[in-house]
Each structure stands twice: as C-alpha cells, then as structure tokens.
Design a protein around this motif. Structure first.
Motif, PDB file in Angstrom:
ATOM      1  N   GLU A 417      -0.127  -0.139   0.361  1.00  0.00           N
ATOM      2  CA  GLU A 417      -0.614  -1.059  -0.368  1.00  0.00           C
ATOM      3  C   GLU A 417      -0.861  -0.797  -1.697  1.00  0.00           C
ATOM      4  O   GLU A 417      -1.980   0.431  -1.909  1.00  0.00           O
ATOM      5  N   LYS A 429       1.685  -1.066 -14.276  1.00  0.00           N
ATOM      6  CA  LYS A 429       2.015  -2.073 -14.296  1.00  0.00           C
ATOM      7  C   LYS A 429       2.554  -2.699 -14.747  1.00  0.00           C
ATOM      8  O   LYS A 429       3.954  -3.161 -14.970  1.00  0.00           O
ATOM      9  N   TYR A 433       6.212  -4.152 -12.845  1.00  0.00           N
ATOM     10  CA  TYR A 433       6.217  -5.335 -12.945  1.00  0.00           C
ATOM     11  C   TYR A 433       6.884  -6.144 -14.052  1.00  0.00           C
ATOM     12  O   TYR A 433       7.294  -7.071 -14.154  1.00  0.00           O
ATOM     13  N   ASP A 439       8.292  -3.368  -7.464  1.00  0.00           N
ATOM     14  CA  ASP A 439       6.968  -3.042  -7.239  1.00  0.00           C
ATOM     15  C   ASP A 439       6.490  -1.524  -7.473  1.00  0.00           C
ATOM     16  O   ASP A 439       7.323  -0.692  -6.290  1.00  0.00           O
ATOM     17  N   ARG A 442       6.620  -0.164  -3.755  1.00  0.00           N
ATOM     18  CA  ARG A 442       8.211  -0.024  -3.707  1.00  0.00           C
ATOM     19  C   ARG A 442       8.597   0.250  -3.713  1.00  0.00           C
ATOM     20  O   ARG A 442      10.469   0.068  -3.208  1.00  0.00           O
TER      21      ARG A 442
END
Length: 586
Positions: A417, A429, A433, A439, A442
C-alpha cells in the motif's frame, strides 16, 4: 518597561565643560527602560551618537558628565560609584565588581586630552574628520534611499505586469496533456489558491513526480500554455532583472547617482519561488473553479483524442516508474546504504519501466523492498565490504526479481500500500484518482491501457492537416473532404483496420462515401506508432462518422471478407478524424 530602582542612576554635568560635550554625555547615558529579558534599552545606540569628531562616545561622556549609581561603592577608592561606561553598568547589575570612572587612569588621560585647549591644527583635523563622517552618513542615506526606490520600482513593475485585471482571460486556452495535468495537481494539492504558494514552500518535497529540473520545465510549460500566471505579490527576487541587482546598477553610475538606471523585468524567473494566480474569472475563486472544471473535462479519458490518450498513458508510465525509483532510493536511505551509482542508474530505470508496464506500483514497491532488504542483510553480514557494492547488489537483485516476475507471468505475490510516511506525489494522485479513477498502487500500464475508452474524434482544418510539406508526394492530393487516420505498430494491422472501418461505413444506408485520396507514412523506430494511413473521404462530414469499432484483428484475419469478430480488442485503436476545408485542388 520602566527602569526599576536598581537600574536608576543620576547623571550630573561637570562644571565648566562645553555644553556641546555635555549634550553628547547626556545622550550617551539616556536610558529608556528594560525589556522583558532584563536587558537595558538605551535611547540611542552608541554608534548613532554624533560626537562631532571629538572621539568615542564613552570618552566624551567621561569628560563631560558623571553617571552616579546610588548606594554603590567603587571597588578601588570606596567612594560613590561613578560609572565608566554602559557595559560597566551591566556588570554591576549582574552582580560583578566595578571601578569608577575617576579610578580609570587611561580613561581620565583620554578625557583630559579631549578637554585641553584645542589648537588650530587639531581643530582643523577634527572638523575634517567630522565632515568625512557626515559625508559617509549622507552616502549611506543616499544608498538606502536608492535601494528602497529600486525595490519599489520592481514591485510596481510586477503589479503593472501581473495584476489580476491585466491577465484575466476568457475562454480558457487548450493545452497539452502534461501542462493540464500539472495545473490540475496545483489546484488540487496547493495549500491555497489565491494565490498558489511557491513550490519550495510546499509541505513535502515532491509536489510532482519529477526531479527539480524537470519540475522547472513542467511549471514553465504550464505558464507558456497560459493556464497559470505569476501573481503580483511575488517577491522581486523570484524574477531576473536587468541590471541583475541594485548593487550592480549602483556601481555602474559611480558618483553620479542621478544616472541610476531603473530595473527592467526580463522573461526569466525562478519557477519554485513564484506565487501563481489563476486568471480565468471575475475573482480568483471563480477562476479556480472554472479552470478545475475545464481541466477535469479536458482530461477525461473519453474526451481525449487518440494522440492525447497516448500522451496520458506515456505520462502515467513515467509517473509510475518515477514513484518506483523514489521508493527504491528511499529504502536504500532507510538502510543507510549509499545512492545508486550513476552508471548503474539506467539499469534500475530499465527494470522499473518493465515491471510497471505489466504489474502494479504496489508490486514494484514490494520488489524494491525485497531487493533492498537483501542488500542491507548482505551489508550487515559483510561489514568489511564497500557499502556502495551493497547498493549495486540491491540493483542486481531488483533486476533479477523483475525478470522472474515477467518470465513467470503470474499474479503478483504481494502488493504494498502507499506509505503514509512517504506519500505519492501530487501529480500521481491527481492522474490516477481524479483522471483515470484507478488506484495507482493496484494499476499497471497494461491495465490502464485496457481500461482506456475509445478515443474521441480529432478535428483539424486543412491547413493543420497539411501543414508540413513533407506530406506532399506522388499520389497525395489536397482536396475538400474529411481525413481519417489509422496508426499502429504493424503494417498489416493498420491496413486491416482501415478496411474494416470502410466496411463499417458502407453498411450504413445513410452514408455514401468515396475514398478520394490516401496517404501512407512510415515513421522512425523511436516513435510508438510506426505506420500511418490517411484516407480522404468525400460525401461525409466528421460529425457523421462513427467511432472506430473495437475488433479482435487476429480473429478478423481468419474470417471471410466483410466479416469481423466483435469481441473487444485488448488495445484501444488509434484513429483520428479530421475535417478538411475547401482548398484549391493540386
């Protein structure tokens, strides 16, 4: 605060001494109070007391006045304590011994010389010294005044150039993907937006995924695209001026200060030191909201043309790779291992590029952690070995782990993570996002490419479509119509997709299309899409043309003419549709 009883002393003029000297003595001993820490506060610093060329202020005071401290005795003559200087008072108040001014033989000798009748030669020397001192003071005052005027002129130039009313623009200009992503990250992660504070003041060192030099280019590209502009409240030091500094301009004029040249604002600036404004509304708040909405709409994957989708995916790959390298270097630092050697850095970068192309960033973190753990254990087991060798061992292990993962093509064994103590960059981000809605820990590049929707049509005028004379050649005509482009890495793939798209058009009863011209191009190997086929279609407008259907080309090649499998292909197709305006036929 007011002086307390222990700080109070009496100042008495010495009879028969010149009033000018007495006045200097009274200035020297003028105490105004005591600060919160118990320090004495004097009405005038010693260096600011004008002694009219008579010498040091404490000597003039010793010759003209007596500062008597009640209830204190001199440690030598046991008489009432007559202070020698300000520092002597501080010593007494601190509890130390002090002798009076009359017991200081050297000081009395200097005071007597000052009071002795002044000869003509001595008087002239004193007056010359006084004139020089006054001239130096005038020079200092002129310098301070000129420097303040220079800075005021700089600030006024910034106000005139960058005030909000001067720069307010409508509509918002379109810009390249990277510039738009940079500004969206600024809007979403800055501590304030009216104005945006300098990047060097951000709460962590990585507002962007790039190194410092790269950040300079990102910010400059955003400004060149007119999405952000410097704010008028930016300190002048954030810009380059001509002359470069006030001192340089001052030295140029030498003694003739009337010729002092004012500052000129140049186009150069320091991107990390500038405050930024958003010039797109009646107020900064409205401008920020408009620009945020505009950028979100422009960067939405479904609204991107094929080329802009490729740009976005390229940036995503660059960001994921940069984050993985950052994490690897951070783990080295955590284990007290030196940085990767310059000649080994390309190996690390290549391995990172390969792993994030197929696996998630979280898996790349895991491999970096595993490799640096091995390197740290080796360093502990072999303390005599050079530590830079252990860093190289970590790079070697990371390369090995990446190759094994790619060879096995198995699901990732473990995905880390985001580390809250080592957060992802603001652009990372923002891209994942906000824009991709995925993500980053991932997501692999393969997954991001598969999730990309069909590209939006690309519109251009004839002058844009044929801007380069290199496109002119045998069999290529400039005419009126609509251009459709197909790009890809394989020749057969590009030709097959063009044929399938024409078949798709001919199946529609309301469209009657004629291919009036075509143009084939092969690019150098460094381009991601090596081939391009452009078709000029008459009898149809860009608005009538559908988006290219997503076909499984490998299946289509085994089917009879006019048939194609409708299973989704794993890659989005690169198709550009352009409107051609009327032009003179060649």
């Amino acid at each position: 605060m007011e002086p307390t009883a222990k700080h109070k002393f009496d100042v008495e003029p010495i009879a028969g001494v010149d009033n000018e000297l007495v006045e200097i003595g009274l200035q020297y001993w003028s105490l105004t109070g005591v600060d919160q820490y118990g320090n004495l506060m004097w009405a005038m610093p010693v260096k600011d007391i004008d002694t009219r060329g008579r010498g040091p202020a404490n000597v003039v005071a010793a010759a003209a006045v007596r500062a008597v401290l009640p209830d204190m005795q001199c440690s030598k003559c046991q008489q009432e304590l007559r202070l020698r200087s300000r520092s002597a008072l501080e010593t007494v108040l601190a509890g130390g011994p002090a002798s009076c001014v009359d017991c200081d033989v050297n000081l009395q000798r200097r005071a007597a010389a000052l009071l002795a009748p002044e000869g003509e030669a001595a008087r002239q020397i004193r007056e010359e010294r006084q004139l020089r001192k006054q001239d130096e003071q005038h020079q200092r005052d002129a310098l301070i005044q000129a420097r303040n005027g220079w800075r005021s002129a700089q600030q006024q130039l910034l106000v005139d150039t960058f005030s909000y009313g001067q720069l307010s623009m409508d509509p918002i200009p379109d810009a390249p993907v990277e510039a738009e992503l940079t500004v969206l990250a600024l809007l979403r992660f800055a501590a304030a937006t009216s104005p945006i504070p300098p990047l060097r003041e951000w709460h962590h060192a990585f507002p962007f995924h790039a190194d410092r030099d790269r950040i300079h280019h990102l910010i400059n590209d955003a400004r060149s695209a007119k999405l952000i502009q410097p704010d008028a409240t930016t300190p002048p030091e954030a810009f380059a001026w001509e002359p470069r500094t006030f001192q340089e301009a001052w030295d140029l004029v030498q003694d003739d200060h009337s010729r002092l040249q004012g500052p000129t604002l140049t186009s150069a600036y320091y991107p990390l030191s500038v405050l930024w404004q958003i010039p797109f509304g009646p107020s900064p708040e409205t401008g920020r909201e408009r620009l945020d909405a505009h950028l979100c709409d422009r960067l939405k994957p479904a609204n991107l043309t094929a080329q802009r989708q490729e740009d976005l995916l390229r940036i995503a790959h660059e960001i994921l790779a940069a984050e993985a390298v950052r994490y690897f270097n951070r783990e080295l630092e955590r284990h007290n291992l030196p940085e990767v050697a310059e000649n080994h850095a390309p190996r690390l970068s290549d391995a990172v590029d390969r792993v994030v192309a197929e696996y998630s960033l979280g898996f790349a973190y895991f491999l970096a952690w595993k490799a640096t753990q091995t390197a740290a254990a080796a360093a502990q087991a072999n303390p005599q070995a050079p530590r830079h060798n252990m860093t190289t061992h970590g790079v070697n292990m990371f390369e090995r782990h990446v190759q094994r993962a790619l060879d096995d093509a198995a699901p990732p064994a473990r995905e880390f993570e985001e580390n809250t103590k080592f957060p992802l960059a603001a652009t990372t981000k923002t891209l994942f996002y906000t824009v991709l809605e995925m993500d980053p820990m991932r997501t692999s590049m393969a997954a991001a490419r598969i999730a990309m929707p069909p590209p939006a049509p690309s519109m251009a005028t004839a002058s844009q479509a044929t801007a380069s004379t290199e496109e002119d050649g045998p069999g290529f005509r400039k005419y009126s119509g609509t251009w459709v482009e197909f790009t890809g890495e394989a020749q057969a793939e590009v030709v097959m997709r063009a044929g399938l798209y024409l078949h798709q058009l001919e199946d529609q009863a309301d469209i009657h299309v004629l291919v009036s011209s075509m143009h084939w191009e092969a690019f150098s190997m460094e381009y991601p899409d090596g081939y391009r086929l452009r078709l000029e279609l008459d009898g149809v407008t860009a608005e009538q043309l559908p988006a290219e259907a997503r076909f499984d080309l490998s299946a289509a090649s085994d089917m009879p003419t006019g048939c194609a499998s409708e299973r989704p292909a794993p890659q989005p197709e690169n198709t550009h549709i352009r409107n051609e305006i009327d032009d003179e036929p060649s």
